[in-house]
Scaffold this motif. Structure first.
Motif: not given
Length: 244
Positions: A181-193
């Motif tokens: 989950v942490v990996y997937a969140i970190n891979a989000l575009p900055e705006r969505e993160k």
């Protein structure tokens, strides 16, 4: 909270924590389609609260409210599952979006843009964004959503350690699933993160997030659905490719 004999006064506990149930119900309702009635969530949550009162012991090592929140939310989610609240078409549409994102991510080596996902789905950008807006509430993760049609193997089984504690939730939260989950969140575009941080960590509502990001509330909802689709696609991909 306790009677003269030292036993907990269940009625007092229920009365004291009823506002907590209502607050959790409205938080969950904000993520769901209009067809879901908040009163149904409150009713289910009260059942969860009663269950928490009956099961809780001081020896659990946790504050009662922390324990109760888990039981209340669990009861609400059980109610949603049993009522089949999400239309089949919404699930199918989100699965198409997730598959498109996964294919584009592999091809491009980066998170695809909205325009790229829309083009892949043969939709205009406006139609794609409307589809995202209609899919609010799909962020709830169900065990049965993540299974491989060919092997019949379940996604979550990939994230459980060999040495299990007997508590599936704790196994997931402290095992490879959390890392995925942490990996997937970190891979989000900055705006969505940023949006996910404001929503889940800062607990801002959609209107407040819109004010921070300078967009409308409906746009925040679209971006949230898109971020969740990215997360689900990433988790599924990491599970079946053995990368978790």
């Amino acid at each position: 909270m306790y009677t003269a004999s030292g036993k907990s006064d269940k009625n007092s506990i229920l009365t004291e924590h009823a506002p907590l149930v209502k607050r959790l119900a409205y938080q969950l309702k904000a993520r769901l389609p209009p067809s879901v009635e908040v009163d149904d969530l409150v009713q289910a949550g009260m059942i969860g609260l009663l269950d928490a009162v009956n099961r809780y012991e001081e020896t659990h090592g946790a504050q009662f409210e922390t324990y109760a929140i888990q039981r209340i939310r669990g009861a609400m989610l059980d109610e949603l599952r049993s009522s089949d609240w999400l239309p089949r078409g919404v699930r199918q549409n989100m699965r198409k979006i997730e598959n498109a994102m996964n294919e584009l991510q592999q091809r491009l080596g980066r998170p695809p843009l909205e325009t790229e996902v829309a083009k892949h789905l043969k939709l205009s950008l406006i139609d794609y964004q409307e589809l995202l807006g209609e899919s609010g509430g799909h962020q709830l993760l169900y065990y049965e959503d993540f299974h491989d049609a060919d092997t019949k193997e379940h996604f979550l089984d990939h994230f459980c350690n060999d040495e299990r504690s007997g508590d599936p939730l704790q196994d997931l939260l402290h095992g490879d699933f959390r890392d995925a989950v942490v990996y997937a969140i970190n891979a989000l575009p900055e705006r969505e993160k940023l949006l996910m941080g404001l929503y889940y960590e800062q607990e801002l509502n959609l209107k407040e997030i819109g004010a921070v990001m300078g967009v409308s509330e409906s746009r925040v909802s679209q971006l949230h659905s898109q971020a969740v689709a990215r997360l689900r696609a990433s988790l599924r991909e990491r599970a079946w490719t053995g990368l978790a």
